[in-house]
Design a protein around this motif. Structure first.
Motif, PDB file in Angstrom:
ATOM      1  N   TYR A 275       0.929  -1.154  -0.089  1.00 50.04           N
ATOM      2  CA  TYR A 275      -0.061   0.045  -0.037  1.00 50.04           C
ATOM      3  C   TYR A 275       0.877   1.342  -0.065  1.00 50.04           C
ATOM      4  CZ  TYR A 275      -3.673  -3.246   1.441  1.00 50.04           C
ATOM      5  OH  TYR A 275      -4.264  -4.322   1.651  1.00 50.04           O
ATOM      6  N   THR A 276       0.223   2.241  -0.518  1.00 46.63           N
ATOM      7  CA  THR A 276       0.745   3.685  -0.166  1.00 46.63           C
ATOM      8  C   THR A 276      -0.101   4.526   0.507  1.00 46.63           C
ATOM      9  OG1 THR A 276      -0.190   4.460  -2.394  1.00 46.63           O
ATOM     10  CG2 THR A 276       2.009   3.530  -2.475  1.00 46.63           C
ATOM     11  N   PHE A 277       0.535   5.680   1.158  1.00 41.11           N
ATOM     12  CA  PHE A 277      -0.104   6.485   1.956  1.00 41.11           C
ATOM     13  C   PHE A 277      -0.214   7.855   1.477  1.00 41.11           C
ATOM     14  CE2 PHE A 277       0.451   8.605   6.671  1.00 41.11           C
ATOM     15  CZ  PHE A 277      -0.784   8.619   6.597  1.00 41.11           C
ATOM     16  N   ASP A 278      -1.479   8.274   1.504  1.00 45.13           N
ATOM     17  CA  ASP A 278      -1.373   9.700   0.803  1.00 45.13           C
ATOM     18  C   ASP A 278      -0.728  10.786   1.339  1.00 45.13           C
ATOM     19  OD1 ASP A 278      -3.324   8.447  -1.138  1.00 45.13           O
ATOM     20  OD2 ASP A 278      -5.084   9.387  -0.214  1.00 45.13           O
ATOM     21  N   ARG A 279      -0.484  10.567   2.656  1.00 44.06           N
ATOM     22  CA  ARG A 279       0.305  11.720   3.341  1.00 44.06           C
ATOM     23  C   ARG A 279       1.827  11.725   3.142  1.00 44.06           C
ATOM     24  NH1 ARG A 279      -3.557  10.974   8.653  1.00 44.06           N
ATOM     25  NH2 ARG A 279      -5.557  11.841   7.636  1.00 44.06           N
ATOM     26  N   ASP A 280       2.492  10.513   2.713  1.00 35.14           N
ATOM     27  CA  ASP A 280       3.604  10.650   2.298  1.00 35.14           C
ATOM     28  C   ASP A 280       3.850  11.337   0.890  1.00 35.14           C
ATOM     29  OD1 ASP A 280       4.845   8.801   4.154  1.00 35.14           O
ATOM     30  OD2 ASP A 280       3.942   6.984   3.171  1.00 35.14           O
ATOM     31  N   VAL A 281       4.742  12.232   0.893  1.00 31.07           N
ATOM     32  CA  VAL A 281       5.240  12.963  -0.433  1.00 31.07           C
ATOM     33  C   VAL A 281       6.045  12.332  -1.372  1.00 31.07           C
ATOM     34  CG1 VAL A 281       5.903  15.327  -1.224  1.00 31.07           C
ATOM     35  CG2 VAL A 281       4.682  15.264   1.053  1.00 31.07           C
TER      36      VAL A 281
ATOM     37  N   VAL B  32      -7.023   7.515   3.075  1.00 28.96           N
ATOM     38  CA  VAL B  32      -5.593   8.049   2.659  1.00 28.96           C
ATOM     39  C   VAL B  32      -4.735   6.898   2.505  1.00 28.96           C
ATOM     40  CG1 VAL B  32      -5.746   9.702   4.152  1.00 28.96           C
ATOM     41  CG2 VAL B  32      -5.190   7.987   5.171  1.00 28.96           C
ATOM     42  N   TRP B  33      -5.249   5.480   2.496  1.00 31.99           N
ATOM     43  CA  TRP B  33      -4.277   4.441   1.967  1.00 31.99           C
ATOM     44  C   TRP B  33      -4.838   3.728   0.843  1.00 31.99           C
ATOM     45  CZ3 TRP B  33       0.052   3.367   4.602  1.00 31.99           C
ATOM     46  CH2 TRP B  33       0.136   3.875   5.893  1.00 31.99           C
ATOM     47  N   ARG B  34      -3.873   3.353  -0.273  1.00 31.30           N
ATOM     48  CA  ARG B  34      -4.289   3.015  -1.350  1.00 31.30           C
ATOM     49  C   ARG B  34      -3.265   1.508  -1.653  1.00 31.30           C
ATOM     50  NH1 ARG B  34      -8.024   6.033  -1.188  1.00 31.30           N
ATOM     51  NH2 ARG B  34      -7.716   8.538  -0.895  1.00 31.30           N
ATOM     52  N   THR B  35      -3.940   0.650  -2.325  1.00 32.05           N
ATOM     53  CA  THR B  35      -3.360  -0.407  -2.815  1.00 32.05           C
ATOM     54  C   THR B  35      -2.182   0.118  -4.012  1.00 32.05           C
ATOM     55  OG1 THR B  35      -4.643  -0.925  -4.761  1.00 32.05           O
ATOM     56  CG2 THR B  35      -4.904  -2.151  -2.540  1.00 32.05           C
ATOM     57  N   ALA B  36      -0.931  -0.313  -3.673  1.00 30.99           N
ATOM     58  CA  ALA B  36      -0.003   0.135  -4.677  1.00 30.99           C
ATOM     59  C   ALA B  36      -0.121  -0.700  -6.023  1.00 30.99           C
ATOM     60  CB  ALA B  36       1.248  -0.327  -4.171  1.00 30.99           C
ATOM     61  N   ARG B  37      -0.065   0.277  -7.195  1.00 31.10           N
ATOM     62  CA  ARG B  37      -0.433  -0.282  -8.333  1.00 31.10           C
ATOM     63  C   ARG B  37       0.685  -0.005  -9.268  1.00 31.10           C
ATOM     64  NH1 ARG B  37      -5.371  -2.233  -8.769  1.00 31.10           N
ATOM     65  NH2 ARG B  37      -6.692  -1.557  -7.186  1.00 31.10           N
ATOM     66  N   PRO B  38       1.398  -0.751 -10.276  1.00 30.26           N
ATOM     67  CA  PRO B  38       2.286  -0.738 -11.118  1.00 30.26           C
ATOM     68  C   PRO B  38       1.821   0.203 -12.231  1.00 30.26           C
ATOM     69  CG  PRO B  38       1.293  -3.052 -11.444  1.00 30.26           C
ATOM     70  CD  PRO B  38       0.646  -2.318 -10.448  1.00 30.26           C
TER      71      PRO B  38
ATOM     72  N   CYS C 148       4.660   7.839   8.001  1.00 35.20           N
ATOM     73  CA  CYS C 148       4.015   6.789   8.938  1.00 35.20           C
ATOM     74  C   CYS C 148       5.106   6.052   9.600  1.00 35.20           C
ATOM     75  CB  CYS C 148       3.512   5.849   7.986  1.00 35.20           C
ATOM     76  SG  CYS C 148       2.600   4.345   8.880  1.00 35.20           S
ATOM     77  N   ASN C 149       4.946   6.555  10.989  1.00 35.86           N
ATOM     78  CA  ASN C 149       5.918   6.148  12.078  1.00 35.86           C
ATOM     79  C   ASN C 149       5.541   5.820  13.220  1.00 35.86           C
ATOM     80  OD1 ASN C 149       8.924   6.544  10.689  1.00 35.86           O
ATOM     81  ND2 ASN C 149       7.531   8.522  10.424  1.00 35.86           N
ATOM     82  N   GLY C 150       5.980   5.334  14.540  1.00 36.60           N
ATOM     83  CA  GLY C 150       5.336   4.892  15.527  1.00 36.60           C
ATOM     84  C   GLY C 150       4.326   4.122  15.460  1.00 36.60           C
ATOM     85  N   PRO C 151       3.199   4.423  16.085  1.00 41.24           N
ATOM     86  CA  PRO C 151       1.823   3.503  15.978  1.00 41.24           C
ATOM     87  C   PRO C 151       1.260   3.392  14.515  1.00 41.24           C
ATOM     88  CG  PRO C 151       1.587   5.149  17.746  1.00 41.24           C
ATOM     89  CD  PRO C 151       2.817   5.434  16.840  1.00 41.24           C
ATOM     90  N   CYS C 152       1.489   4.305  13.847  1.00 43.04           N
ATOM     91  CA  CYS C 152       1.205   4.142  12.506  1.00 43.04           C
ATOM     92  C   CYS C 152       2.014   2.730  11.732  1.00 43.04           C
ATOM     93  CB  CYS C 152       1.300   5.206  11.642  1.00 43.04           C
ATOM     94  SG  CYS C 152       0.903   5.242   9.836  1.00 43.04           S
TER      95      CYS C 152
END
Length: 123
Positions: A43-49, A117-123, A57-61
């Motif tokens: 997965y990818t996280f929308d908040r990651d630039v 905010v979480w998405r499956t990572a797609r090629p 995404c650190n700690g509990p995330c």
């Protein structure tokens, strides 16, 4: 005897060549999504630039969304980012890659859309 040694050398060379072409990549494509070597959805996280070289995404995330750790990028579309703890994580097109702790088996995609905010990572 010389012919036997030559034949043995040839067989060994072929076997080694086969190993060199095996796919040892930490990421594969399955059913249109990226998966880890274990077959679990990434997965990818929308908040990651993208391209920032950082994961937010650190700690509990990161407990819920374990990062795909890697020390080197397996191809041109991949890079490595350094996490807050100093460990390195694989990124695809600049976006860090994660597993979802609630996916129970390969092929599960239950993390797609979590908190919008979480998405499956797609090629």
């Amino acid at each position: 005897m010389k012919k036997l040694i030559s034949m043995t050398t040839l067989v060994a060379a072929i076997a080694l060549a086969g190993c060199a072409t095996m796919d040892n990549s930490p990421v594969k494509t399955m059913d249109g999504v990226l998966v880890g070597a274990n077959g679990m959805t990434l997965y990818t996280f929308d908040r990651d630039v993208a391209g920032s070289g950082k994961s937010v995404c650190n700690g509990p995330c990161a407990t819920n969304w374990p990062p795909l750790m890697a020390s080197k990028a397996p191809g041109a579309d991949y890079s490595v980012v350094t996490r807050d703890d100093g460990k390195t994580q694989l990124a695809y097109k600049g976006k860090p890659l994660y597993y979802w702790a609630k996916d129970a088996k390969p092929g599960d995609k239950t993390g797609d859309g979590v908190n919008q905010v979480w998405r499956t990572a797609r090629p």
